[in-house]
Structures are given as C-alpha cells and as structure tokens.
Design a protein around this motif. Structure first.
Motif, PDB file in Angstrom:
ATOM      1  N   ASP A 284      13.114 -15.787  17.840  1.00 59.72           N
ATOM      2  CA  ASP A 284      14.437 -15.755  18.472  1.00 59.72           C
ATOM      3  C   ASP A 284      14.492 -14.646  19.525  1.00 59.72           C
ATOM      4  O   ASP A 284      15.306 -13.724  19.441  1.00 59.72           O
ATOM      5  N   CYS A 285      13.642 -14.769  20.543  1.00 57.29           N
ATOM      6  CA  CYS A 285      13.690 -13.795  21.638  1.00 57.29           C
ATOM      7  C   CYS A 285      15.079 -13.829  22.281  1.00 57.29           C
ATOM      8  O   CYS A 285      15.561 -12.823  22.794  1.00 57.29           O
ATOM      9  N   PHE A 286      15.710 -14.992  22.250  1.00 61.22           N
ATOM     10  CA  PHE A 286      17.107 -15.180  22.625  1.00 61.22           C
ATOM     11  C   PHE A 286      17.726 -16.084  21.559  1.00 61.22           C
ATOM     12  O   PHE A 286      16.998 -16.862  20.931  1.00 61.22           O
ATOM     13  N   THR A 287      19.025 -15.969  21.383  1.00 57.73           N
ATOM     14  CA  THR A 287      19.648 -16.754  20.308  1.00 57.73           C
ATOM     15  C   THR A 287      19.382 -18.253  20.462  1.00 57.73           C
ATOM     16  O   THR A 287      19.120 -18.943  19.472  1.00 57.73           O
ATOM     17  N   ILE A 288      19.436 -18.755  21.702  1.00 53.86           N
ATOM     18  CA  ILE A 288      19.191 -20.189  21.907  1.00 53.86           C
ATOM     19  C   ILE A 288      17.804 -20.581  21.414  1.00 53.86           C
ATOM     20  O   ILE A 288      17.591 -21.706  20.941  1.00 53.86           O
ATOM     21  N   ALA A 289      16.849 -19.655  21.507  1.00 60.04           N
ATOM     22  CA  ALA A 289      15.478 -19.959  21.087  1.00 60.04           C
ATOM     23  C   ALA A 289      15.402 -20.235  19.593  1.00 60.04           C
ATOM     24  O   ALA A 289      14.622 -21.075  19.144  1.00 60.04           O
ATOM     25  N   GLU A 290      16.222 -19.537  18.804  1.00 62.83           N
ATOM     26  CA  GLU A 290      16.200 -19.810  17.356  1.00 62.83           C
ATOM     27  C   GLU A 290      16.728 -21.207  17.068  1.00 62.83           C
ATOM     28  O   GLU A 290      16.190 -21.927  16.226  1.00 62.83           O
ATOM     29  N   ILE A 291      17.787 -21.584  17.778  1.00 60.01           N
ATOM     30  CA  ILE A 291      18.359 -22.919  17.556  1.00 60.01           C
ATOM     31  C   ILE A 291      17.337 -24.006  17.903  1.00 60.01           C
ATOM     32  O   ILE A 291      17.104 -24.945  17.140  1.00 60.01           O
ATOM     33  N   ILE A 292      16.708 -23.846  19.052  1.00 61.95           N
ATOM     34  CA  ILE A 292      15.691 -24.825  19.457  1.00 61.95           C
ATOM     35  C   ILE A 292      14.521 -24.813  18.472  1.00 61.95           C
ATOM     36  O   ILE A 292      13.978 -25.865  18.104  1.00 61.95           O
ATOM     37  N   ALA A 293      14.138 -23.619  18.011  1.00 62.28           N
ATOM     38  CA  ALA A 293      13.025 -23.523  17.061  1.00 62.28           C
ATOM     39  C   ALA A 293      13.300 -24.298  15.783  1.00 62.28           C
ATOM     40  O   ALA A 293      12.430 -25.022  15.274  1.00 62.28           O
ATOM     41  N   THR A 294      14.531 -24.159  15.270  1.00 59.66           N
ATOM     42  CA  THR A 294      14.810 -24.830  13.992  1.00 59.66           C
ATOM     43  C   THR A 294      14.792 -26.357  14.139  1.00 59.66           C
ATOM     44  O   THR A 294      14.576 -27.066  13.159  1.00 59.66           O
ATOM     45  N   GLU A 295      14.987 -26.820  15.371  1.00 54.14           N
ATOM     46  CA  GLU A 295      14.870 -28.265  15.624  1.00 54.14           C
ATOM     47  C   GLU A 295      13.401 -28.661  15.837  1.00 54.14           C
ATOM     48  O   GLU A 295      12.926 -29.650  15.281  1.00 54.14           O
ATOM     49  N   ASP A 296      12.681 -27.854  16.636  1.00 52.62           N
ATOM     50  CA  ASP A 296      11.265 -28.156  16.877  1.00 52.62           C
ATOM     51  C   ASP A 296      10.460 -28.150  15.572  1.00 52.62           C
ATOM     52  O   ASP A 296       9.467 -28.869  15.436  1.00 52.62           O
ATOM     53  N   LEU A 297      10.868 -27.311  14.627  1.00 52.87           N
ATOM     54  CA  LEU A 297      10.143 -27.199  13.357  1.00 52.87           C
ATOM     55  C   LEU A 297      10.539 -28.283  12.363  1.00 52.87           C
ATOM     56  O   LEU A 297       9.981 -28.364  11.269  1.00 52.87           O
ATOM     57  N   GLY A 298      11.524 -29.097  12.744  1.00 49.20           N
ATOM     58  CA  GLY A 298      11.902 -30.215  11.877  1.00 49.20           C
ATOM     59  C   GLY A 298      12.905 -29.863  10.803  1.00 49.20           C
ATOM     60  O   GLY A 298      13.167 -30.670   9.901  1.00 49.20           O
ATOM     61  N   PHE A 299      13.504 -28.667  10.868  1.00 48.00           N
ATOM     62  CA  PHE A 299      14.521 -28.314   9.869  1.00 48.00           C
ATOM     63  C   PHE A 299      15.826 -29.073  10.136  1.00 48.00           C
ATOM     64  O   PHE A 299      16.559 -29.400   9.204  1.00 48.00           O
ATOM     65  N   PHE A 300      16.096 -29.299  11.404  1.00 48.99           N
ATOM     66  CA  PHE A 300      17.316 -30.014  11.802  1.00 48.99           C
ATOM     67  C   PHE A 300      16.975 -30.988  12.924  1.00 48.99           C
ATOM     68  O   PHE A 300      16.009 -30.795  13.655  1.00 48.99           O
ATOM     69  N   LYS A 301      17.825 -32.000  13.060  1.00 53.71           N
ATOM     70  CA  LYS A 301      17.616 -32.974  14.136  1.00 53.71           C
ATOM     71  C   LYS A 301      17.980 -32.334  15.482  1.00 53.71           C
ATOM     72  O   LYS A 301      18.778 -31.395  15.529  1.00 53.71           O
ATOM     73  N   PRO A 302      17.432 -32.857  16.585  1.00 55.70           N
ATOM     74  CA  PRO A 302      17.784 -32.328  17.904  1.00 55.70           C
ATOM     75  C   PRO A 302      19.299 -32.329  18.097  1.00 55.70           C
ATOM     76  O   PRO A 302      19.978 -33.332  17.805  1.00 55.70           O
ATOM     77  N   GLY A 303      19.821 -31.184  18.542  1.00 59.39           N
ATOM     78  CA  GLY A 303      21.253 -31.086  18.785  1.00 59.39           C
ATOM     79  C   GLY A 303      22.051 -30.603  17.582  1.00 59.39           C
ATOM     80  O   GLY A 303      23.248 -30.348  17.686  1.00 59.39           O
ATOM     81  N   GLU A 304      21.395 -30.494  16.418  1.00 61.85           N
ATOM     82  CA  GLU A 304      22.132 -30.122  15.201  1.00 61.85           C
ATOM     83  C   GLU A 304      21.833 -28.707  14.719  1.00 61.85           C
ATOM     84  O   GLU A 304      22.454 -28.220  13.774  1.00 61.85           O
TER      85      GLU A 304
END
Lengths: 386, 386
Positions: A284-304
C-alpha cells in the motif's frame, strides 16, 4: 524444488533514524541471526535488497559492504534491485541459491536510508523507478501515477475517496500495535479532510512516508534447518512477474497484470486459493494500491475492494486481515527494506509472536510487493511451522 | 546441480555509442536470442547486470524496462548490482534459477551507458563502488586504489613499470582482432611514456576507458537445450566471494583474497586445475590488476605474473592466453556489461568462432570479474560444447 524455511527474522524501527545505512542493515542482519541462533560462520551466502543507495547515500556495491560489516567472511554477496520490490527479489534469489544447492543457509537483508535526502530530491529519485525517458523527466512522479489509478478506479466503479479513507484509518490503527512502525497515531476522516492535497485525489494520508529502516531473514534448506533454535516458517509458494515501466503502456489502470500473474503462480505453487489465506501484507504505497491489491490477489472482485475495506473485511479481525503491521502507509516504506519486512511480519504472525497485531489462528500468510507502478510484482505464500 | 549451458551470446560494439542505454541493452538481448534461435516467448526469466544507471542516466528498475523492450511478457525480471562484477552475478543468479527448476531458459543482459556523463562525474560515480564513508568521500578514487596496489607490488617484488607496459601493449594488440573492441590502435612503450600520468605509477594506458556497451547470453538447462540451434557451451564451475570494500582493511595489497577464494571454488566445482585452462578473460580494469589476477588464478606464482606477461606467456599464442579479446583495457569497460561480455567472448572462443582473436584448440575458458578493489570476485569455468 528443495524446500526452504525461514528460521530467523528481524526488523529495525522504521522512520527517521539516527543510524546510518550500514548501521541499520547490520543491525537487522545481526538480530535475524540472533533470532535463528545462527553464527556468521554458518551463513553461506548473502543477498541484499536495496533500491538506490547510489543516489541516496552515494554507496553502490552495498552487498559486500554489509556482509563484511556482519563478519560474513568471503561469502558470495549480491545486491538485487527492483525498485520497491528489491527486498522480495533478494528473498527469491536466496531461495534459488538454496534450491540450486549452492548454499544451505542464507542471510537476506533489505535496507534503505532516505531521510538524509531532501524530500523534493527523494521524490525525484523515486521517479527513477519509473520510465525516466518517457514519464519521469516530463514530470510524472509516483503520487501522480497512483492518482491516475485512483481516478480511473473511481470513474470505472463510481467510487469516491471514502474508500481511501478506510484504508488509511485501518492501517494507522493497525500500526498502533507494531513497535517497529513509523507512525503511532490514530487518524479519522476529519484528519484526512484537513490534510494537504498531494496529487488529486491523493492527500498526505494516502501516501506512504519517507523512511529509514532495514529488515532481515535467515533462510535455510528444510533438510538442515533443525540446527537452528526457531521453528521454520515454510515457503510454500512464490511468483514474480514484470510489466512495462511506463504507465501509458498499461491497458487498464485499475489492476496490475503483473500482480495477478505473480499471485496466480504463487497460489498454484502452494496449492492454495485466496480464501485459504489467513492474512496478507500488501504493497500500500498509496491507499488506492491496497484496494487494487486486494482485488488482484483474488480476495475481492474487481470494484469491490474499496467497499470491503469500508465494511471492515480487511481489519485485523475481519474476513481477510490486510496489513495488520500497519502496511507501508503507517509502518513506513524504506524502499529496499519493505519486501523483507513484509516477510518478517508474516514470520512473526505465523510463529504467533506478533503481539498486539497478532491475527488469531494464522496458518497461511501472503505477501505482495510491488516495484514502480506494477512493473515488478512478487507474491509469496508462507505457512505456519509444522 | 542441474547442468546449465550457454546457447546464445552477443555483444554490442563497446565505446562511445549513439545508442541509449535501453537501445544497447535491447540490441544485445535480441542478438543473443537470434544467435540461439530463441524467441521471446521461450524466455522464462530475465536477469540484468548493471552498475549505476540511477546515477548515470537516472534510470533504476531497469530489468523490467529492458524485458518489456525485448517483448518478454511478464517474466520475472531482476537486476543484480555488484559494481564491476554486476554482469557475472546476473549470470550466476540465472544459473541458480535454472538449477532450482524455477526456469529452463533464461536471458542475461549486462549493460552500461557511461559516456553521456562528464568524465569527472564518472570517476566520482565509480567511487561509489568503494566504501564511500571511509574512502571515497575523502578522495580515494579507483585509479588511486589500484596505484597503491601497483606500488605495493613493485615494492614487494622489486619490479618496475615495464611489466605494466607489457600488459597494455598485449591487450591493445589483441583488441585489433576484436570487432567489438573500443580501441583498434596498437601501442608501444614510447606511447605509454608520453601519456598522461593518472595516479603514479598508473598512466592513461594503464587504465580501462569509459565505455558504453552491452552483452547478452541465453542460458538453458542442458536437458532442454536441444531445441536451440547452437551447441551449448558448458558451465563447468563457478565461484563467487566477497571482501571488505575498504582497501585499508586488506592485509595485503598484492593479491585479492576474494579472487583466490572464488577461483578455488570454481576449480573444485569443475574438477580442473589452472594448467588445464586454455584461455582466460580477466578483469584488467588497470594493468596491475591483470598481473595480480594471473597470480590469484594460479597461472603464475606470486611476483611472477608481470615477468610472465613480459615474456609473452599471456599472449594469444603464449602458454596461457589472457584477454585475447583485448580485455577491459582495450575492448572497453561498460561496467555492468563487462562480466557478461567476458562470458560471451569465452563462448565465441569455445565454439571456435572468435575470428582473428581465436585461441587454437580452446577447450576450457576461465572468466574472472572483479567488483571494486576486490570486494566482489566471480570466476567461471566454461567448456567446449560436447
């Protein structure tokens, strides 16, 4: 592949330090060896993850410098550099050396000294991790790049900055339990609302800080790990992938394809799925990066991912705890140290020694370390000692 | 350890180039793949050896930059940096990745762009490969460090600068047969006598030049190498060792202990002795360094390397040809490219394709690559294709 375990881990306190680069790196290395009960004579190879000591402190060739500082006489000593993922690639190359049979016991250190450099210069040096000719020299810095990603995400999914607030507030809260963290300060939405705009929509509290710090790991082949005093945390899977440095080559700014590839490789190697993961330390170098990471890693669907953070799903007691350490945002981000620190934090969690930041019943930990705006991504999956 | 072979090799012309860093690196990479008959899709991992692109051209994170330039989509891409031995450590880490089973086919590139930087700054940047806090910042540059070694050698063994002349003259002569060499100019003792003093006793002709250039190798596991069009040059042995960066910690300035250690490891792994070697590409960053190298590698007894060079024992048709390529002295020394270039030259020799610089009956080639004043040393031993 020959099985590798982590038998020692250590971190220095992150933040503005009185210690020099070599002192920080050596302190982490010594403490990881002490944690393992390993002597310098037992270390057969050394890998150093570090980003840009040549520009920060005028010191290249830092691997043998730190090795000799630690009394590792004549061992092969190699620096790896992959921007903010430098630490994780040092870790992977150490694994390769062990798996190849070139060494049984390897020390990995990640380190950076950034606060001795004026802030404006730091931003410029960090921009050397992007495509200098095509982006950085015409003015695109990393806050700008991630602001573009945040804008793209907001536009695509109809979100607003409250999802960013949720990440910053959670990570500052988590860092309260981490003695190594740079910040021990809880924040609320009103603090963020009052904070300076850095690159719209990213404010000061959306950005990881400038930090000094180091972290270290002692790795051993599983077949020789019995000689060390700590139980071996198992390296079950890993993946590394790359992408173009220049953001304008990326077809979609709301995901990092290299993170998806790296995660896919790590999950396949470990034979596990996103729902099996107990906790994740993500980039999470930036807050948005953590959100995108949790989607890229498959924890949540894109946009969620953003709404999930708002709903508490990524809190320490949530469905999938993300950055219980405080993350780069609040633990700090000494660039070369970050990947190693994530793995050290995972090690503490899997040994049940994470104190106030412990995730109950941690069985599997995942780390996600990104270089640049996704040009390097490394994902590891680690398991509780048997 | 899983056997690794070299199935492709290429070099760019060394010297002052019109091409940018990324163009040089990409050219070498493309040509090595073409040599092997390998497509970008067949490359499973990428390693880049490069010293200080962050200071030379403001570009860190160069591994994924070059990987994407070459069309290597999403492969793990890692930079290694060990000063002037960066190229060789990229080579070794590629071998570890293959031997670990993480990849079957790996591309290695070494590259540096130095001539776009003013000479005085280049010397200062190179000094970051030494111990900045203890040496460089108080004025010790590499010409100074190697001048101290030359003085120590002269004092210990009662020699004079004619032994340095012999190395410079031989390497300039050898480079006449190397189309990739920076210099195509024979020199004699009178040229050296007329040349500028750099750091007494080292004159301009004792110093390797400032260069741009790149070199590349395609490595494959021996068990999959049959798919490529070139016979595989065998990696029979290698060794890497380190030492303190600061010269004042070295007990003896007439030898590099890390080179001796690295050589001992490489000979043991290959099961061969110095007298078995057909030719050697050694790290003659300064003429004195070649003399010390030929002693550290066991070709000559301590104190006898200089006289051996004078007597022609290291000429292309001598007992042990040393630097038939022209060496760093005359081929050029684009720092990160050098180690890879040495191995590329050895590959051409062992395939019998070295043209005017071919050593007759080359069976075993040795490379010796040094970082700093001996803080990193890598030795490899390569064998003719079966």
């Amino acid at each position: 592949m020959r099985e590798v375990v982590i038998v020692g881990a250590a971190e220095t306190k992150f933040g503005k330090s009185e210690l020099s680069y070599r002192e920080l790196a050596a302190q982490a290395g010594r403490e990881a060896m002490a944690d393992a009960g390993a002597s310098p004579e037992q270390i057969e190879a050394f890998f150093l993850g570090t980003f840009s000591p040549g520009t920060f402190i005028r010191q290249e060739h830092a691997a043998p410098l730190i090795a000799s500082e630690l009394g590792l006489q004549n061992v092969p000593s190699t620096r790896t550099e992959n921007a903010c993922a430098s630490g994780s690639t040092a870790f992977l190359n150490a694994i390769f050396a062990i798996a190849a049979g070139a060494a049984d016991v390897v020390l990995v250190v990640g380190a950076e000294k950034m606060t001795a450099t004026p802030t404006s210069e730091v931003t410029s040096i960090l921009a050397e991790a992007a495509d200098w000719e095509q982006e950085s020299k015409v003015g695109l810095t990393f806050p700008g790049a991630y602001a573009l990603m945040a804008r793209a995400y907001f536009d695509r999914y109809g979100k607003t900055r409250d999802i960013l607030d949720a990440v910053a507030i959670k990570n500052h809260r988590n860092a309260m339990g981490n003695p190594y963290a740079q910040f021990h300060k809880e924040i609320g939405p009103e603090d963020i609302a009052r904070s300076a705009m850095v690159a719209d929509p990213l404010t000061l509290y959306d950005c990881s800080p400038i930090s000094d710090g180091a972290a270290a790991l002692v790795l051993a082949a599983a077949d020789v790990a019995g000689q060390f005093r700590r139980p071996g945390v198992r390296v079950l899977g890993f993946g590394q992938a790359s992408d173009s440095l220049a953001l304008h080559h990326h077809a979609d700014l709301t995901t990092l394809p290299a993170a998806r590839k790296a995660a896919e490789r790590a999950y396949r190697m470990a034979g596990v799925s996103p729902e099996d993961i107990s906790l994740a330390e993500v980039h999470d170098c930036f807050t948005i990066a953590e959100i995108i990471a949790t989607e890229d890693l498959g924890f949540f669907k894109p946009g969620e991912g953003g709404d999930a953070a708002k709903a508490g799903a990524t809190a320490r007691d949530g469905r999938i705890p993300v950055n219980p350490s405080g993350g780069l945002k609040a633990k700090g981000h000494p660039v070369g140290a970050t990947g190693v620190s994530q793995i050290a934090e995972a090690t503490f969690q899997l040994r049940g020694e994470a104190g106030d930041r412990q995730v109950d019943g941690a069985e599997l930990a995942l780390t996600h370390n990104v270089g640049g705006s996704g040009a390097t991504c490394v994902v590891t999956i680690l398991g509780r000692p048997e």
